[in-house]
Every structure is written in structure tokens, then in C-alpha cells.
Design a protein around this motif. Structure first.
Motif, PDB file in Angstrom:
ATOM      1  N   PHE A   1       0.845  -1.197   0.000  1.00  0.00           N
ATOM      2  CA  PHE A   1       0.000   0.000   0.000  1.00  0.00           C
ATOM      3  C   PHE A   1       0.879   1.244   0.000  1.00  0.00           C
ATOM      4  N   GLU A   2       0.264   2.381  -0.240  1.00  0.00           N
ATOM      5  CA  GLU A   2       0.958   3.671  -0.181  1.00  0.00           C
ATOM      6  C   GLU A   2       0.369   4.444   0.977  1.00  0.00           C
ATOM      7  N   LEU A   3       1.185   4.794   1.965  1.00  0.00           N
ATOM      8  CA  LEU A   3       0.629   5.546   3.102  1.00  0.00           C
ATOM      9  C   LEU A   3       0.025   6.872   2.658  1.00  0.00           C
ATOM     10  N   SER A   4       0.664   7.512   1.665  1.00  0.00           N
ATOM     11  CA  SER A   4       0.183   8.833   1.231  1.00  0.00           C
ATOM     12  C   SER A   4      -1.207   8.751   0.607  1.00  0.00           C
ATOM     13  N   LYS A   5      -1.606   7.542   0.212  1.00  0.00           N
ATOM     14  CA  LYS A   5      -2.933   7.406  -0.403  1.00  0.00           C
ATOM     15  C   LYS A   5      -3.996   7.045   0.627  1.00  0.00           C
ATOM     16  N   ILE A   6      -3.588   6.854   1.861  1.00  0.00           N
ATOM     17  CA  ILE A   6      -4.561   6.496   2.894  1.00  0.00           C
ATOM     18  C   ILE A   6      -4.982   7.760   3.629  1.00  0.00           C
ATOM     19  N   GLN A   7      -6.275   8.023   3.569  1.00  0.00           N
ATOM     20  CA  GLN A   7      -6.824   9.258   4.153  1.00  0.00           C
ATOM     21  C   GLN A   7      -6.532   9.371   5.640  1.00  0.00           C
TER      22      GLN A   7
ATOM     23  N   LEU B   1      12.286   1.514  12.755  1.00  0.00           N
ATOM     24  CA  LEU B   1      11.789   2.863  12.427  1.00  0.00           C
ATOM     25  C   LEU B   1      12.892   3.878  12.733  1.00  0.00           C
ATOM     26  N   VAL B   2      12.897   4.397  13.989  1.00  0.00           N
ATOM     27  CA  VAL B   2      13.914   5.413  14.313  1.00  0.00           C
ATOM     28  C   VAL B   2      15.334   4.880  14.076  1.00  0.00           C
ATOM     29  N   VAL B   3      15.554   3.620  14.442  1.00  0.00           N
ATOM     30  CA  VAL B   3      16.894   3.035  14.300  1.00  0.00           C
ATOM     31  C   VAL B   3      17.284   2.944  12.816  1.00  0.00           C
ATOM     32  N   ARG B   4      16.292   2.713  11.978  1.00  0.00           N
ATOM     33  CA  ARG B   4      16.551   2.623  10.536  1.00  0.00           C
ATOM     34  C   ARG B   4      16.728   4.023   9.922  1.00  0.00           C
ATOM     35  N   VAL B   5      15.839   4.938  10.300  1.00  0.00           N
ATOM     36  CA  VAL B   5      15.904   6.293   9.747  1.00  0.00           C
ATOM     37  C   VAL B   5      17.252   6.943  10.075  1.00  0.00           C
ATOM     38  N   HIS B   6      17.718   6.744  11.307  1.00  0.00           N
ATOM     39  CA  HIS B   6      18.963   7.402  11.726  1.00  0.00           C
ATOM     40  C   HIS B   6      20.168   6.465  11.743  1.00  0.00           C
ATOM     41  N   ASN B   7      19.958   5.292  11.214  1.00  0.00           N
ATOM     42  CA  ASN B   7      21.034   4.317  11.136  1.00  0.00           C
ATOM     43  C   ASN B   7      21.773   4.158  12.468  1.00  0.00           C
ATOM     44  N   LEU B   8      21.036   3.757  13.488  1.00  0.00           N
ATOM     45  CA  LEU B   8      21.594   3.707  14.844  1.00  0.00           C
ATOM     46  C   LEU B   8      22.167   2.341  15.229  1.00  0.00           C
ATOM     47  N   THR B   9      22.186   1.418  14.291  1.00  0.00           N
ATOM     48  CA  THR B   9      22.641   0.067  14.665  1.00  0.00           C
ATOM     49  C   THR B   9      24.062   0.117  15.231  1.00  0.00           C
ATOM     50  N   GLY B  10      24.861   1.100  14.783  1.00  0.00           N
ATOM     51  CA  GLY B  10      26.237   1.236  15.264  1.00  0.00           C
ATOM     52  C   GLY B  10      26.307   1.436  16.763  1.00  0.00           C
TER      53      GLY B  10
ATOM     54  N   ASP C   1       9.476  11.967   5.412  1.00  0.00           N
ATOM     55  CA  ASP C   1       9.340  11.020   4.290  1.00  0.00           C
ATOM     56  C   ASP C   1      10.042   9.697   4.589  1.00  0.00           C
ATOM     57  N   GLU C   2      11.210   9.802   5.222  1.00  0.00           N
ATOM     58  CA  GLU C   2      11.934   8.568   5.568  1.00  0.00           C
ATOM     59  C   GLU C   2      11.124   7.732   6.552  1.00  0.00           C
ATOM     60  N   TYR C   3      10.534   8.416   7.553  1.00  0.00           N
ATOM     61  CA  TYR C   3       9.700   7.683   8.515  1.00  0.00           C
ATOM     62  C   TYR C   3       8.516   7.008   7.830  1.00  0.00           C
ATOM     63  N   GLN C   4       7.853   7.734   6.935  1.00  0.00           N
ATOM     64  CA  GLN C   4       6.680   7.170   6.255  1.00  0.00           C
ATOM     65  C   GLN C   4       7.080   5.915   5.469  1.00  0.00           C
ATOM     66  N   LYS C   5       8.245   5.989   4.861  1.00  0.00           N
ATOM     67  CA  LYS C   5       8.716   4.858   4.065  1.00  0.00           C
ATOM     68  C   LYS C   5       8.976   3.644   4.979  1.00  0.00           C
ATOM     69  N   CYS C   6       9.632   3.922   6.114  1.00  0.00           N
ATOM     70  CA  CYS C   6       9.945   2.824   7.044  1.00  0.00           C
ATOM     71  C   CYS C   6       8.673   2.270   7.681  1.00  0.00           C
ATOM     72  N   TYR C   7       7.739   3.141   8.017  1.00  0.00           N
ATOM     73  CA  TYR C   7       6.459   2.666   8.566  1.00  0.00           C
ATOM     74  C   TYR C   7       5.765   1.753   7.558  1.00  0.00           C
ATOM     75  N   ARG C   8       5.711   2.232   6.310  1.00  0.00           N
ATOM     76  CA  ARG C   8       5.013   1.433   5.287  1.00  0.00           C
ATOM     77  C   ARG C   8       5.641   0.041   5.200  1.00  0.00           C
ATOM     78  N   GLU C   9       6.960   0.009   5.104  1.00  0.00           N
ATOM     79  CA  GLU C   9       7.605  -1.284   4.935  1.00  0.00           C
ATOM     80  C   GLU C   9       7.424  -2.168   6.167  1.00  0.00           C
ATOM     81  N   ALA C  10       7.558  -1.570   7.348  1.00  0.00           N
ATOM     82  CA  ALA C  10       7.403  -2.363   8.577  1.00  0.00           C
ATOM     83  C   ALA C  10       5.994  -2.948   8.655  1.00  0.00           C
ATOM     84  N   ILE C  11       5.011  -2.135   8.304  1.00  0.00           N
ATOM     85  CA  ILE C  11       3.623  -2.595   8.385  1.00  0.00           C
ATOM     86  C   ILE C  11       3.360  -3.683   7.344  1.00  0.00           C
ATOM     87  N   GLU C  12       3.868  -3.455   6.137  1.00  0.00           N
ATOM     88  CA  GLU C  12       3.673  -4.472   5.085  1.00  0.00           C
ATOM     89  C   GLU C  12       4.308  -5.805   5.477  1.00  0.00           C
ATOM     90  N   GLU C  13       5.464  -5.731   6.083  1.00  0.00           N
ATOM     91  CA  GLU C  13       6.210  -6.959   6.375  1.00  0.00           C
ATOM     92  C   GLU C  13       5.725  -7.687   7.628  1.00  0.00           C
TER      93      GLU C  13
END
Ligand code: ATP
Ligand code: MG
Length: 287
Positions: A14-20, A130-139, A215-227
Motif C-alpha cells: 500500500f501507499e501511506l500517502s494514499k490512505i486518508q 523505524l527510528v533506528v533505521r531512519v537514523h542508522n543507529l545500529t552502530g 518522508d523517511e519515517y513514512q517509508k519505514c512505517y510502510r515497509e514495517a507494516i507491510e512486512e
């Protein structure tokens, strides 16, 4: 209201931007929604009583959202009136030094709801994708460097799916809510927090910084939710621009889920039941 509207079916894109974000189903006014929220809360109180008495299943409600989407308010309003002994709320913030000395589910395990209880997570292990992915905090997570590869997010989705399957198979019913607010509405709420003295304490500069990564958060949310949306651990995307509708939708999903759960007051065995009538007689004979 048809709650399947909010449910993300397993393995769908799905596309989050298309969900009202300002959808309100058949509700035209706040007062209609508030009246139905009240009814749902009454139903939840009765259902929680059974869940608690039976002491068999537990529920885990996960709330994830961008800042100011209304996690706190939703938790407060939807859970109001429940037996506090039967609910357990936890907020997950940046992990502490002790927490970083363990795998990311360690701190989660300690907070899982006991049987008979409703556990509420204000943020959760989903922050790890989410936050860890957006800011690449795995380090900074102290994971051995050679284990952090470009497969890490797929790996985490699998770990989360396995973890939730495990919980489900051991009697935890899981519901996951993404409170979907628009960027414009977030701005409006931030401005309100700045302008209204009683809301000043809620405003944090960090929230403005995170907003830049929208935008990065929206992308990560979408993928996390889809998966990770599964039949046994479904995600619901809740339109969050109208707080009154968001609260009603969340309560409706919880009530309908609990109504489907095989929960009943525990039944006493025959011997116990007989004893009850002897106790009754004894009490009645008392002078
Ligand atoms: P509020 O509504 O009070 O602002 P909040 O959930 O945003 O609630 P904060 O204390 O403002 O609470 O922020 C907590 C921060 O901790 C969030 O920015 C969140 O992304 C971050 N966080 C949570 N879990 C992790 C994690 N595993 N790693 C890194 N950061 C995390
Ligand atoms: Mg915050």
C-alpha cells in the motif's frame, strides 16, 4: 463502522500517502462518535473483567505513530474506566546503557502482559525498524559489526514476526495500531503546543528535528507494516487527524476483537458449587 477498512491484510502492498488521514466513516460529528466511544468503553470494562477472572489469555496493544499523532490521548481515553489492576502500560524510549547490553527484545520481554491482563505499549520494538533505521543507529546498539549487514531490516522483520507468532501461540492476542496523522495536522498540533501554555510541556525541539525526516519515517512505517501485518498480529492504520474518530476506531477494534475471543468467567466444579450452597446456608443462619 467496518473495522476491516483499517486492517492491513497480510502480504499486501500500500501507499501511506494514499490512505486518508481525516476519514471519519459514517460519523459526521464529534458527539456521535463520543457517544459510541462511551458504549465501547462499557463493553470493554465487562470484557476485561472476564479476561482478568479467567486468567488465561492476555492482550497486547501496540501504539506507534509520528510525534503528536495522539498516542497518549488515545491510550488515556480508550482505556479509561478499565480496572487498573488488569492493565499494564509501558512507554519505550531511547534504550538505556543496560538495555543496550542485551538484544533489543530483552527490555520488551520484561514488559509483556501477564495472563488476564491488557498490556499497552506506547512505542515498542517497532522502533528498531523505524527510528533506528531512519537514523542508522545500529552502530550504537553494540551488535557485533560483522552481524550488521544490509539484510538487517529483513532479518528484524523476520525476528519480529517470529516473536509475535510465539506470543500468539502462547495465548497473547496482539493488535497493532499505527495512528496515521498528516504532516499538516502535525504542524498544527506543534503550533498549538507552542501557543497554549498548558501544552508547552509537550513541545520538544527534538520533535521538530524528527519532522524533517517525515518522508523517511513514512517509508519505514510502510515497509514495517507491510512486512509484519499478519492474521494473528494485525496492523490497523487509524486516521488520526480527527482525534475523536481515532479514539472511537481504536476502541471499536479492541471491542470486536475481545468479543471474538473465547473468554468466559471460570466455572467451578460440581463439588465447589455444592460447597457454595453450604456456605450460603451457614451465612443465612448466622445470628
Ligand atoms: P511524547 O508524546 O511524550 O513525546 P514519545 O513517545 O515521543 O512521547 P519521547 O520521550 O519524546 O516520547 O521520545 C522517545 C524517543 O525514543 C522517540 O523519539 C523514539 O523514537 C525513541 N526510541 C524509542 N525506542 C528506541 C530505540 N529502540 N532506539 C532508539 N530510539 C528509540
Ligand atoms: Mg516525543
Amino acid at each position: 463502522m467496518d473495522i476491516s477498512y483499517f486492517n492491513v491484510k497480510s502480504n499486501t502492498k500500500f501507499e501511506l500517502s494514499k490512505i486518508q488521514t481525516d476519514y471519519t466513516a459514517e460519523y459526521k460529528s464529534k458527539s456521535d462518535a463520543q457517544a459510541d466511544l462511551k458504549k465501547n468503553i462499557k463493553k470493554m470494562i465487562r470484557l476485561q473483567d472476564k479476561l482478568y477472572a479467567e486468567d488465561k489469555y492476555s492482550m497486547l496493544l501496540i501504539f506507534q505513530a509520528m510525534d503528536a499523532a495522539g498516542k497518549d490521548g488515545t491510550i488515556k481515553h480508550v482505556m479509561s474506566g478499565l480496572n487498573p489492576q488488569g492493565t499494564q502500560v509501558f512507554s519505550f524510549k531511547q534504550p538505556s546503557a543496560e538495555e543496550l547490553n542485551h538484544d533489543y527484545l530483552w527490555r520488551i520481554n520484561k514488559c509483556l502482559p501477564e495472563r488476564g491482563r491488557i498490556g499497552i505499549f506506547n512505542r515498542s520494538y517497532y522502533e528498531e525498524v523505524l527510528v533506528v533505521r531512519v537514523h542508522n543507529l545500529t552502530g550504537s546498539e553494540k551488535i557485533p559489526a560483522e552481524l550488521v549487514t544490509d539484510k538487517i531490516w529483513q532479518q528484524r522483520f523476520r525476528e519480529i514476526n517470529d516473536f509475535e507468532k510465539h506470543l500468539y501461540e502462547n495465548g497473547t492476542v496482539i493488535l497493532k495500531f499505527f495512528l496515521h496523522v498528516s504532516k499538516e495536522e502535525q504542524k498544527r498540533r506543534f503550533l498549538q503546543r507552542i501557543e497554549k501554555e498548558s501544552k508547552n510541556w509537550k513541545f520538544s525541539e527534538a520533535d521538530l528535528k524528527e519532522r524533517k525526516f517525515w518522508d523517511e519515517y513514512q517509508k519505514c512505517y510502510r515497509e514495517a507494516i507491510e512486512e509484519t501485518s499478519k492474521k494473528h498480529a494485525p496492523w490497523f492504520i487509524i486516521p488520526a487527524d480527527k482525534k475523536w474518530f481515532m479514539r472511537l476506531a481504536v476502541s471499536q477494534i479492541i471491542v470486536e476483537t475481545m468479543e471474538k475471543m473465547p473468554i468466559n468467567y471460570p466455572r467451578l466444579n460440581e463439588e465447589h458449587e455444592k460447597k457454595l450452597s453450604t456456605y450460603k446456608q451457614a451465612l443465612e443462619k448466622e445470628t
